[in-house]
Scaffold this motif. Structure first.
Motif, PDB file in Angstrom:
ATOM      1  N   PHE A 190       7.753  31.377 -15.472  1.00  0.00           N
ATOM      2  CA  PHE A 190       7.662  30.791 -14.133  1.00  0.00           C
ATOM      3  C   PHE A 190       7.482  29.287 -14.295  1.00  0.00           C
ATOM      4  CE2 PHE A 190       3.393  31.902 -15.446  1.00  0.00           C
ATOM      5  CZ  PHE A 190       2.611  30.825 -15.042  1.00  0.00           C
ATOM      6  N   ALA A 191       7.667  28.571 -13.194  1.00  0.00           N
ATOM      7  CA  ALA A 191       7.546  27.113 -13.239  1.00  0.00           C
ATOM      8  C   ALA A 191       6.945  26.601 -11.942  1.00  0.00           C
ATOM      9  CB  ALA A 191       8.911  26.464 -13.468  1.00  0.00           C
ATOM     10  N   ILE A 192       6.101  25.565 -12.076  1.00  0.00           N
ATOM     11  CA  ILE A 192       5.573  24.819 -10.927  1.00  0.00           C
ATOM     12  C   ILE A 192       5.971  23.366 -11.129  1.00  0.00           C
ATOM     13  CG2 ILE A 192       3.515  24.092  -9.658  1.00  0.00           C
ATOM     14  CD1 ILE A 192       2.116  26.618 -10.665  1.00  0.00           C
ATOM     15  N   LEU A 193       6.721  22.825 -10.184  1.00  0.00           N
ATOM     16  CA  LEU A 193       7.255  21.472 -10.305  1.00  0.00           C
ATOM     17  C   LEU A 193       6.652  20.591  -9.218  1.00  0.00           C
ATOM     18  CD1 LEU A 193      11.041  22.308 -10.876  1.00  0.00           C
ATOM     19  CD2 LEU A 193       9.185  22.188 -12.568  1.00  0.00           C
ATOM     20  N   MET A 194       5.963  19.539  -9.637  1.00  0.00           N
ATOM     21  CA  MET A 194       5.323  18.605  -8.722  1.00  0.00           C
ATOM     22  C   MET A 194       6.162  17.333  -8.613  1.00  0.00           C
ATOM     23  SD  MET A 194       2.525  20.159  -7.825  1.00  0.00           S
ATOM     24  CE  MET A 194       1.776  18.751  -7.004  1.00  0.00           C
ATOM     25  N   TYR A 195       6.640  17.050  -7.401  1.00  0.00           N
ATOM     26  CA  TYR A 195       7.486  15.871  -7.128  1.00  0.00           C
ATOM     27  C   TYR A 195       8.394  15.553  -8.324  1.00  0.00           C
ATOM     28  CZ  TYR A 195       2.816  14.231  -8.681  1.00  0.00           C
ATOM     29  OH  TYR A 195       1.603  14.096  -9.310  1.00  0.00           O
ATOM     30  N   PRO A 196       9.253  16.533  -8.690  1.00  0.00           N
ATOM     31  CA  PRO A 196       9.984  16.401  -9.950  1.00  0.00           C
ATOM     32  C   PRO A 196      11.213  15.498  -9.857  1.00  0.00           C
ATOM     33  CG  PRO A 196      10.626  18.417  -8.854  1.00  0.00           C
ATOM     34  CD  PRO A 196       9.514  17.830  -8.022  1.00  0.00           C
ATOM     35  N   VAL A 197      11.473  14.805 -10.949  1.00  0.00           N
ATOM     36  CA  VAL A 197      12.805  14.238 -11.175  1.00  0.00           C
ATOM     37  C   VAL A 197      13.699  15.409 -11.575  1.00  0.00           C
ATOM     38  CG1 VAL A 197      14.184  12.635 -12.551  1.00  0.00           C
ATOM     39  CG2 VAL A 197      11.807  12.066 -11.971  1.00  0.00           C
ATOM     40  N   ILE A 198      14.831  15.554 -10.921  1.00  0.00           N
ATOM     41  CA  ILE A 198      15.755  16.646 -11.219  1.00  0.00           C
ATOM     42  C   ILE A 198      17.132  16.119 -11.599  1.00  0.00           C
ATOM     43  CG2 ILE A 198      17.053  18.565 -10.209  1.00  0.00           C
ATOM     44  CD1 ILE A 198      14.181  19.313 -10.851  1.00  0.00           C
ATOM     45  N   SER A 199      17.658  15.223 -10.778  1.00  0.00           N
ATOM     46  CA  SER A 199      19.056  14.797 -10.910  1.00  0.00           C
ATOM     47  C   SER A 199      19.172  13.466 -11.639  1.00  0.00           C
ATOM     48  CB  SER A 199      19.690  14.677  -9.521  1.00  0.00           C
ATOM     49  OG  SER A 199      21.054  14.328  -9.626  1.00  0.00           O
ATOM     50  N   MET A 200      20.284  13.291 -12.322  1.00  0.00           N
ATOM     51  CA  MET A 200      20.652  12.014 -12.933  1.00  0.00           C
ATOM     52  C   MET A 200      21.665  11.266 -12.080  1.00  0.00           C
ATOM     53  SD  MET A 200      18.957  11.808 -15.915  1.00  0.00           S
ATOM     54  CE  MET A 200      17.526  12.507 -15.038  1.00  0.00           C
ATOM     55  N   ALA A 201      21.959  11.775 -10.889  1.00  0.00           N
ATOM     56  CA  ALA A 201      22.991  11.188 -10.043  1.00  0.00           C
ATOM     57  C   ALA A 201      22.521   9.876  -9.421  1.00  0.00           C
ATOM     58  CB  ALA A 201      23.390  12.173  -8.943  1.00  0.00           C
ATOM     59  N   ASP A 202      23.435   8.929  -9.282  1.00  0.00           N
ATOM     60  CA  ASP A 202      23.134   7.664  -8.620  1.00  0.00           C
ATOM     61  C   ASP A 202      22.633   7.923  -7.206  1.00  0.00           C
ATOM     62  OD1 ASP A 202      23.988   6.154 -10.791  1.00  0.00           O
ATOM     63  OD2 ASP A 202      26.042   5.969 -10.053  1.00  0.00           O
ATOM     64  N   GLY A 203      21.626   7.162  -6.803  1.00  0.00           N
ATOM     65  CA  GLY A 203      21.094   7.278  -5.457  1.00  0.00           C
ATOM     66  C   GLY A 203      20.105   8.403  -5.267  1.00  0.00           C
ATOM     67  N   VAL A 204      19.965   9.260  -6.257  1.00  0.00           N
ATOM     68  CA  VAL A 204      19.031  10.384  -6.170  1.00  0.00           C
ATOM     69  C   VAL A 204      18.003  10.313  -7.288  1.00  0.00           C
ATOM     70  CG1 VAL A 204      18.786  12.902  -6.161  1.00  0.00           C
ATOM     71  CG2 VAL A 204      20.780  11.831  -5.093  1.00  0.00           C
ATOM     72  N   THR A 205      18.444   9.941  -8.469  1.00  0.00           N
ATOM     73  CA  THR A 205      17.575   9.955  -9.639  1.00  0.00           C
ATOM     74  C   THR A 205      16.468   8.916  -9.549  1.00  0.00           C
ATOM     75  OG1 THR A 205      17.608  10.017 -12.064  1.00  0.00           O
ATOM     76  CG2 THR A 205      18.867   8.260 -11.006  1.00  0.00           C
ATOM     77  N   GLU A 207      15.441   5.917 -11.563  1.00  0.00           N
ATOM     78  CA  GLU A 207      16.204   5.111 -12.517  1.00  0.00           C
ATOM     79  C   GLU A 207      15.506   4.981 -13.865  1.00  0.00           C
ATOM     80  OE1 GLU A 207      19.189   3.970 -12.236  1.00  0.00           O
ATOM     81  OE2 GLU A 207      19.613   4.269 -10.104  1.00  0.00           O
ATOM     82  N   GLY A 208      14.196   4.750 -13.848  1.00  0.00           N
ATOM     83  CA  GLY A 208      13.479   4.590 -15.103  1.00  0.00           C
ATOM     84  C   GLY A 208      13.523   5.846 -15.953  1.00  0.00           C
ATOM     85  N   SER A 209      13.321   7.001 -15.326  1.00  0.00           N
ATOM     86  CA  SER A 209      13.369   8.255 -16.070  1.00  0.00           C
ATOM     87  C   SER A 209      14.756   8.477 -16.659  1.00  0.00           C
ATOM     88  CB  SER A 209      12.992   9.427 -15.158  1.00  0.00           C
ATOM     89  OG  SER A 209      11.656   9.328 -14.723  1.00  0.00           O
ATOM     90  N   ARG A 210      15.784   8.212 -15.861  1.00  0.00           N
ATOM     91  CA  ARG A 210      17.150   8.401 -16.368  1.00  0.00           C
ATOM     92  C   ARG A 210      17.437   7.480 -17.543  1.00  0.00           C
ATOM     93  NH1 ARG A 210      22.343   7.535 -12.513  1.00  0.00           N
ATOM     94  NH2 ARG A 210      21.720   5.341 -12.717  1.00  0.00           N
ATOM     95  N   ASP A 244       7.068  11.147   1.967  1.00  0.00           N
ATOM     96  CA  ASP A 244       6.666   9.750   1.762  1.00  0.00           C
ATOM     97  C   ASP A 244       6.975   9.220   0.367  1.00  0.00           C
ATOM     98  OD1 ASP A 244       5.694   9.465   4.292  1.00  0.00           O
ATOM     99  OD2 ASP A 244       3.561   9.576   3.750  1.00  0.00           O
ATOM    100  N   ASP A 245       7.368  10.086  -0.546  1.00  0.00           N
ATOM    101  CA  ASP A 245       7.571   9.676  -1.939  1.00  0.00           C
ATOM    102  C   ASP A 245       8.636   8.584  -2.018  1.00  0.00           C
ATOM    103  OD1 ASP A 245       8.149   9.509  -4.724  1.00  0.00           O
ATOM    104  OD2 ASP A 245       7.520  11.583  -5.006  1.00  0.00           O
ATOM    105  N   GLN A 246       8.235   7.398  -2.442  1.00  0.00           N
ATOM    106  CA  GLN A 246       9.153   6.254  -2.531  1.00  0.00           C
ATOM    107  C   GLN A 246       9.665   6.032  -3.946  1.00  0.00           C
ATOM    108  OE1 GLN A 246      10.127   4.451   0.331  1.00  0.00           O
ATOM    109  NE2 GLN A 246       9.103   6.251   1.176  1.00  0.00           N
ATOM    110  N   SER A 247       9.234   6.844  -4.899  1.00  0.00           N
ATOM    111  CA  SER A 247       9.668   6.684  -6.286  1.00  0.00           C
ATOM    112  C   SER A 247      10.719   7.710  -6.698  1.00  0.00           C
ATOM    113  CB  SER A 247       8.463   6.783  -7.223  1.00  0.00           C
ATOM    114  OG  SER A 247       7.556   5.734  -6.994  1.00  0.00           O
ATOM    115  N   VAL A 248      10.454   8.967  -6.391  1.00  0.00           N
ATOM    116  CA  VAL A 248      11.405  10.041  -6.679  1.00  0.00           C
ATOM    117  C   VAL A 248      11.828  10.650  -5.345  1.00  0.00           C
ATOM    118  CG1 VAL A 248      11.747  12.273  -7.794  1.00  0.00           C
ATOM    119  CG2 VAL A 248      10.386  10.505  -8.936  1.00  0.00           C
ATOM    120  N   PRO A 249      13.052  10.408  -4.903  1.00  0.00           N
ATOM    121  CA  PRO A 249      13.479  10.912  -3.596  1.00  0.00           C
ATOM    122  C   PRO A 249      13.326  12.425  -3.487  1.00  0.00           C
ATOM    123  CG  PRO A 249      15.073   9.327  -4.454  1.00  0.00           C
ATOM    124  CD  PRO A 249      14.097   9.599  -5.557  1.00  0.00           C
ATOM    125  N   VAL A 250      12.945  12.849  -2.292  1.00  0.00           N
ATOM    126  CA  VAL A 250      12.752  14.274  -2.056  1.00  0.00           C
ATOM    127  C   VAL A 250      14.058  15.044  -2.218  1.00  0.00           C
ATOM    128  CG1 VAL A 250      13.169  14.241   0.443  1.00  0.00           C
ATOM    129  CG2 VAL A 250      11.529  15.883  -0.537  1.00  0.00           C
TER     130      VAL A 250
END
Length: 307
Positions: A190-205, A207-210, A244-250
């Motif tokens: 099982f997994a619990i993901l808190m405000y996760p980075v998921i995508s590498m796509a422009d406009g969604v990712t 940037e620093g994590s990618r 409200d998350d301004q770092s990792v888009p919902v």
């Protein structure tokens, strides 16, 4: 008050090195367990020592697990490997590691806080670290007093990306090193993901994590866009995010939840209006501060914790 953690040597104490793949008894609470007793694969060996400050660690060279015992009389035989966030630059070891471990302990859950490699290495090394962690815990389940079929991952932000990587790339060749323990399943249950980075796509990712995980190699973006790696074998997942998350888009959470639903994977998603990125267990954030109650209910519903 600043929390300053004891700086760890790159060479772990012999008593800790002895805690390896063949445990006879559970270690003491807080024991640090080396993940690669045979030698860290691909270790650079030319960088400065790890740096610990204000509850965070950077420049990880020796991946480890920190063992946290359940704090109740009736342990659940469930284990969680916690992956702290920090954009693959640092690990928020106190706020998104120890704080979660203490909360999970109160639920009767055995916890292991992962200290994985970061931007100095990039892919595939963090993936190898988290999959080795799962394999180690499962291979030693009897000694830890847990069920090998009740091992989950929990991650925040970039740690959420790593936990989701384990959920989707658990059998990928990049996650193996040729060691005998590779034969042990690395699939989390099982997994619990808190405000996760998921995508590498422009406009969604994020940037620093990618940048830190791909080292600007565009060829890695499809593999590490985890919404595209979900299959029916991806484990049941709980996702927590805020508007409200301004770092990792919902949108990251929405994309992953949609992929899980389309693959028929049991999943729940809670999107709260308020709450900043990296909120952890912070109180006073309106309904977002109640997410531990939702997580407890989800774990209970799956029979993973105390009722």
């Amino acid at each position: 008050m600043k929390l300053r953690l004891r700086r760890l040597s790159r060479f772990l104490l012999p008593s800790l090195i002895a805690v390896t793949a063949a445990l006879a008894n559970p270690p003491a609470d807080g024991t640090v367990i080396p993940l690669w007793p045979e030698g860290v694969p691909g270790q650079l060996g030319i960088l400065a020592d790890e740096q610990w400050e204000d509850g965070r660690v950077r420049n990880v060279q020796e991946p480890t697990l920190t063992y946290c015992t359940p704090a109740v009389d009736r342990p659940t035989r469930t284990a969680v490997i916690v992956c702290p966030g920090g954009g693959y630059t640092v690990l928020s070891f106190e706020r998104e590691g120890w704080q979660y471990a203490r909360w999970l302990s109160q639920q009767g859950i055995t916890t292991f806080i992962l200290k994985n490699r970061l931007k100095e290495y990039g892919h595939p090394h963090p993936l190898r670290d988290v999959l080795r962690a799962i394999r180690h815990v499962r291979d030693n389940a009897a000694a830890y007093g847990i069920d090998p079929d009740r091992i989950g991952v929990m991650g925040s932000s970039a740690g959420g990306h790593l936990a989701a990587s384990a959920s989707t790339l658990f059998d990928h060749p990049d996650g193996k090193t040729g060691a005998a323990i590779d034969a042990v399943s690395a699939r989390p249950d099982f997994a619990i993901l808190m405000y996760p980075v998921i995508s590498m796509a422009d406009g969604v990712t994020h940037e620093g994590s990618r940048r830190n995980i791909t080292h600007e190699d565009p060829a890695l973006r499809p593999l590490l866009s985890l919404e595209d790696q979900v299959t029916a074998a991806t484990p049941p997942t709980l996702i927590i995010h805020t508007q409200d998350d301004q770092s990792v888009p919902v949108a990251n959470a929405l994309r992953y939840y949609t992929a899980l639903s389309e693959a028929g994977v049991p999943a729940e998603l809670y999107i709260f209006q308020h709450g900043p990125h990296g909120m952890g267990l912070k109180p006073g954030l309106g309904t977002a501060s109640s997410w531990p109650d939702r997580a407890r209910e989800w774990l209970q519903d799956r029979g993973l914790t105390l009722r």
